[in-house]
Each structure stands twice: as structure tokens, then as C-alpha cells.
Write a protein that holds these residues in place. Structure first.
Motif, PDB file in Angstrom:
ATOM      1  N   LYS A 230      50.801  27.851  38.673  1.00  0.00           N
ATOM      2  CA  LYS A 230      50.975  27.494  37.262  1.00  0.00           C
ATOM      3  C   LYS A 230      50.249  28.403  36.283  1.00  0.00           C
ATOM      4  N   LEU A 231      49.212  29.116  36.736  1.00  0.00           N
ATOM      5  CA  LEU A 231      48.378  29.901  35.826  1.00  0.00           C
ATOM      6  C   LEU A 231      48.080  31.283  36.384  1.00  0.00           C
ATOM      7  N   LYS A 232      47.875  32.221  35.473  1.00  0.00           N
ATOM      8  CA  LYS A 232      47.339  33.538  35.802  1.00  0.00           C
ATOM      9  C   LYS A 232      46.188  33.796  34.832  1.00  0.00           C
ATOM     10  N   VAL A 233      44.981  33.978  35.379  1.00  0.00           N
ATOM     11  CA  VAL A 233      43.793  34.106  34.536  1.00  0.00           C
ATOM     12  C   VAL A 233      42.956  35.292  35.009  1.00  0.00           C
ATOM     13  N   ALA A 234      42.646  36.203  34.092  1.00  0.00           N
ATOM     14  CA  ALA A 234      41.769  37.334  34.395  1.00  0.00           C
ATOM     15  C   ALA A 234      40.393  37.093  33.787  1.00  0.00           C
ATOM     16  N   LEU A 235      39.363  37.607  34.440  1.00  0.00           N
ATOM     17  CA  LEU A 235      37.983  37.380  34.016  1.00  0.00           C
ATOM     18  C   LEU A 235      37.382  38.610  33.350  1.00  0.00           C
ATOM     19  N   VAL A 236      36.680  38.400  32.242  1.00  0.00           N
ATOM     20  CA  VAL A 236      35.933  39.487  31.611  1.00  0.00           C
ATOM     21  C   VAL A 236      34.601  39.679  32.323  1.00  0.00           C
ATOM     22  N   THR A 237      33.904  38.583  32.642  1.00  0.00           N
ATOM     23  CA  THR A 237      32.700  38.645  33.477  1.00  0.00           C
ATOM     24  C   THR A 237      32.960  37.844  34.744  1.00  0.00           C
ATOM     25  N   GLN A 238      32.224  38.156  35.798  1.00  0.00           N
ATOM     26  CA  GLN A 238      32.515  37.521  37.085  1.00  0.00           C
ATOM     27  C   GLN A 238      31.325  36.709  37.587  1.00  0.00           C
ATOM     28  N   HIS A 239      30.659  37.162  38.629  1.00  0.00           N
ATOM     29  CA  HIS A 239      29.596  36.384  39.248  1.00  0.00           C
ATOM     30  C   HIS A 239      28.234  36.749  38.655  1.00  0.00           C
ATOM     31  N   ILE A 240      27.992  36.243  37.453  1.00  0.00           N
ATOM     32  CA  ILE A 240      26.693  36.448  36.807  1.00  0.00           C
ATOM     33  C   ILE A 240      26.208  35.113  36.255  1.00  0.00           C
TER      34      ILE A 240
ATOM     35  N   VAL B 279      46.140  34.464  30.839  1.00  0.00           N
ATOM     36  CA  VAL B 279      44.993  34.158  29.985  1.00  0.00           C
ATOM     37  C   VAL B 279      43.847  35.095  30.361  1.00  0.00           C
ATOM     38  N   ILE B 280      43.128  35.578  29.372  1.00  0.00           N
ATOM     39  CA  ILE B 280      41.884  36.312  29.615  1.00  0.00           C
ATOM     40  C   ILE B 280      40.732  35.360  29.345  1.00  0.00           C
ATOM     41  N   ALA B 281      39.970  35.021  30.387  1.00  0.00           N
ATOM     42  CA  ALA B 281      38.826  34.119  30.253  1.00  0.00           C
ATOM     43  C   ALA B 281      37.543  34.933  30.188  1.00  0.00           C
ATOM     44  N   MET B 282      36.549  34.392  29.521  1.00  0.00           N
ATOM     45  CA  MET B 282      35.312  35.138  29.301  1.00  0.00           C
ATOM     46  C   MET B 282      34.322  35.050  30.458  1.00  0.00           C
ATOM     47  N   TYR B 283      34.384  33.948  31.226  1.00  0.00           N
ATOM     48  CA  TYR B 283      33.423  33.820  32.320  1.00  0.00           C
ATOM     49  C   TYR B 283      34.017  32.978  33.453  1.00  0.00           C
ATOM     50  N   HIS B 284      33.321  32.992  34.580  1.00  0.00           N
ATOM     51  CA  HIS B 284      33.813  32.470  35.851  1.00  0.00           C
ATOM     52  C   HIS B 284      34.356  31.049  35.768  1.00  0.00           C
ATOM     53  N   ASP B 285      33.512  30.084  35.398  1.00  0.00           N
ATOM     54  CA  ASP B 285      33.943  28.690  35.444  1.00  0.00           C
ATOM     55  C   ASP B 285      34.984  28.354  34.383  1.00  0.00           C
ATOM     56  N   GLN B 286      35.009  29.096  33.300  1.00  0.00           N
ATOM     57  CA  GLN B 286      36.031  28.890  32.276  1.00  0.00           C
ATOM     58  C   GLN B 286      37.419  29.081  32.875  1.00  0.00           C
ATOM     59  N   ALA B 287      37.535  29.966  33.857  1.00  0.00           N
ATOM     60  CA  ALA B 287      38.808  30.225  34.527  1.00  0.00           C
ATOM     61  C   ALA B 287      39.012  29.348  35.754  1.00  0.00           C
ATOM     62  N   LEU B 288      37.957  29.226  36.551  1.00  0.00           N
ATOM     63  CA  LEU B 288      38.107  28.560  37.854  1.00  0.00           C
ATOM     64  C   LEU B 288      38.328  27.065  37.759  1.00  0.00           C
TER      65      LEU B 288
END
Length: 315
Positions: free
Chosen positions: A144-154, A247-256
Motif C-alpha cells: 500500500k505504501l512506498k516511503v523513502a527515508l531522509v535519515t535512517q538509524h540514528i 512519501v519522503i519521511a524525515m526519520y525512521h519511525d515516521q516511516a516504519l
């Protein structure tokens, strides 16, 4: 080497990686249009129910790097972290030697790897560094979704500082290019998330939108069809209603969080920007159920099937 070959790494030997690899390759939902090469340890894989029936259908690269006498599932050990890294390194060698175009990676334990490699932040970053890829993006996808992350595991406290206008532009461009090449979307419509609640309410709740995100959208808009920033609490409903392609998400949990709520079992992690296709399941090592024949292979099945689909788009 035939173009339609997929390399699969076993992941942490003590996690559920070996089990989901075997279960997936035995599952009828696998669209077997490719040849499969598994990089791992025969001793461990042989402990998984059904592996003997699978051996004749795959090529196994057995690194024999797991201690036989002391092995057990569900343990965090430096030995297992080193073994997991060795599978990735061997896979990268095979990609160069045989011209293989696709890699599926089973989950590794950052904790186990950190016992001998303090700089390891995840397979995405490791693959980017090893291949000298200048720009990569973590693209998380389910049905249902495609989400890319600007920051990852920080850490969350570091997110605002690490977000830059240049980084946002980079992720938007990588995501758009990937959607065009592998999903055949001619002009991807991409939504950009805010970082602050209510997209900062015009600067009342933080200034990252005005200082970083809006300038990025203005800079890249002539090249990519993108819009925002949208408050994250409303954006994903729009995406689920097919208002946007990604969607472009800014950080990990915002996307996950939305991704796992809407389709954890179909979810996969794709690395855009590498010189080959790389996909992994959207779960970890699950040490609590490792070796108990309880692991659900659905996400790994999705990763393998998506890799096969993507292979049609490379020469």
C-alpha cells in the motif's frame, strides 16, 4: 552468469534468517523465474526443516564459519556477527565475479556485529560504503505504501541536525529515478513529510520546515513532481488513498510505523542507488523465536519476488 540470478545471504546464523530463507524458497508463492544462490553455512541451514528438499534446487556457497560444538539459535555473539558480515562480503565478491544483478539480504544483528565492528549502522550503509555508492536511499515498500527515508538509524535527538536541504533533494531524486526505472511510473508524484507537528504551524513549532524542507522542495520541483511539507499525521492517509506514488519521511519511525501497521508481512526494504538490486525483508533477527520453526517467511517471500520483478528492468 545468467542475468536472472538472485543472491541470498543467510543473515545472522542465530536468528530467523536461515529459517525464512529456506521456507521462502520452498514456498509456492515464490515466482521461480530466477536461479538462486544462497551464501551461508550448510551446518546451520541443515537444521532448518525442509532444507534437504531444497539443496538440489539451489547453489549453496558454504563459508563454514559457524562453530559446530557451541552453536545455538537465539544468541547474540561476536562470532555470529562476523559470520553475517562474511556472507555479505562474499555476496559482493560474487556480484563482481559473475555479474549478478540482484541481492536479497536476510536480517543481521547490529548488536552482534557491533561487538567487533563499532562503525556498523546497518546493511544499507555497509553496502553503500563497500560499493563506493555516492548516494543511496532506503526505500520501504509494502502493498500500500512506498516511503523513502531522509535519515535512517540514528538517535531521534540527532534527526533535526542531520536533515539538510541537500540531503532531502538527494533522496527525492533517487526515489523518483527508482520509481521510473523499476515501477514504470513516468512522472512520480512524491509527497514530502514535515518533521515537526502540524508542519510547524508556520514556524510556531520549530523552524526546520522553513529552513530546510521548503527550500529543498523549491530547489527540486523543476526536476521532480513533489509537494509538501505535509504533517505526518495526515500525509499517510493521503498516500493510502493513492494521492501520491511515494512519501519522503524525515526519520525512521515516521516511516516504519505506518508501513508496519498497513502491511508488515508484505513489507520490504529496498536500497536505491546501488549498482545492483538490493532488497531485504522488513523484520529483524527475532532471536526469541529463532530455531523454533515459528518464523513467518512472508516478508522474505515478498523480497525475493520483488527482486525477480525488478530483474526484468536491468540489462
Amino acid at each position: 552468469m545468467h542475468n536472472k540470478t538472485i543472491l541470498i545471504t543467510m543473515g545472522d546464523p542465530s536468528g530467523i534468517g536461515p529459517e525464512v530463507v529456506v521456507k521462502s524458497l520452498l514456498n509456492q508463492r515464490i515466482n521461480k523465474q530466477a536461479r538462486f544462490i544462497v551464501v551461508g553455512d550448510h551446518f546451520v541451514l541443515n537444521k532448518i526443516k525442509g532444507f534437504k528438499h531444497l539443496e538440489k534446487d539451489i547453489e549453496l556457497i558454504d563459508l563454514e564459519n559457524v562453530g559446530r560444538k557451541s552453536f545455538s539459535f537465539g544468541k547474540v555473539k561476536a562470532e555470529y556477527g562476523k559470520a553475517a558480515i562474511a556472507y555479505i562480503d562474499k555476496a559482493l565478491d560474487l556480484i563482481k565475479e559473475r555479474g549478478i544483478k540482484a541481492l536479497v539480504t536476510a536480517p543481521v544483528s547490529k548488536e552482534a556485529i557491533a561487538l567487533t565492528n563499532k562503525d556498523f549502522s546497518g546493511q544499507t550503509g555497509y553496502l553503500a560504503k563497500k560499493t563506493n555508492a555516492k548516494h543511496t536511499a532506503m526505500l520501504l515498500v509494502n502493498d500500500k505504501l512506498k516511503v523513502a527515508l531522509v535519515t535512517q538509524h540514528i538517535p531521534l535527538k540527532d534527526v533535526a541536525e542531520k536533515i539538510t536541504t541537500a540531503k532531502i533533494c538527494e533522496i527525492i531524486k533517487l526515489t523518483s529515478a527508482f520509481l521510473k526505472k523499476f515501477y514504470h511510473i513516468k512522472s512520480p508524484n512524491i509527497a514530502i513529510s514535515s518533521i515537526n507537528p502540524h508542519a510547524s504551524d508556520n514556524g510556531l513549532i520549530g523552524d526546520e520546515e522553513d529552513a530546510k524542507i521548503i527550500p529543498a522542495i523549491k530547489r527540486i520541483k523543476a526536476q521532480v513532481n513533489c509537494h509538501g511539507p505535509y504533517p505526518a499525521d495526515t500525509l499517510f492517509n493521503l498516500a493510502l488513498a493513492n494521492k501520491f506514488d511515494a512519501v519522503i519521511a524525515m526519520y525512521h519511525d515516521q516511516a516504519l510505523i505506518p508501513l508496519k501497521i498497513t502491511g508488515k508481512m508484505s513489507g520490504v526494504n529496498i536500497t536505491a542507488g546501488l549498482p545492483f538490486i538490493r532488497v531485504s525483508p522488513l523484520h529483524g533477527t527475532a532471536f526469541d523465536i529463532a530455531g523454533k520453526n515459528k518464523a513467518n517467511p512472508s516478508s522474505m517471500i515478498s523480497a525475493i519476488n520483488i527482486s525477480q520483478k525488478f530483474l526484468k528492468n536491468v540489462s
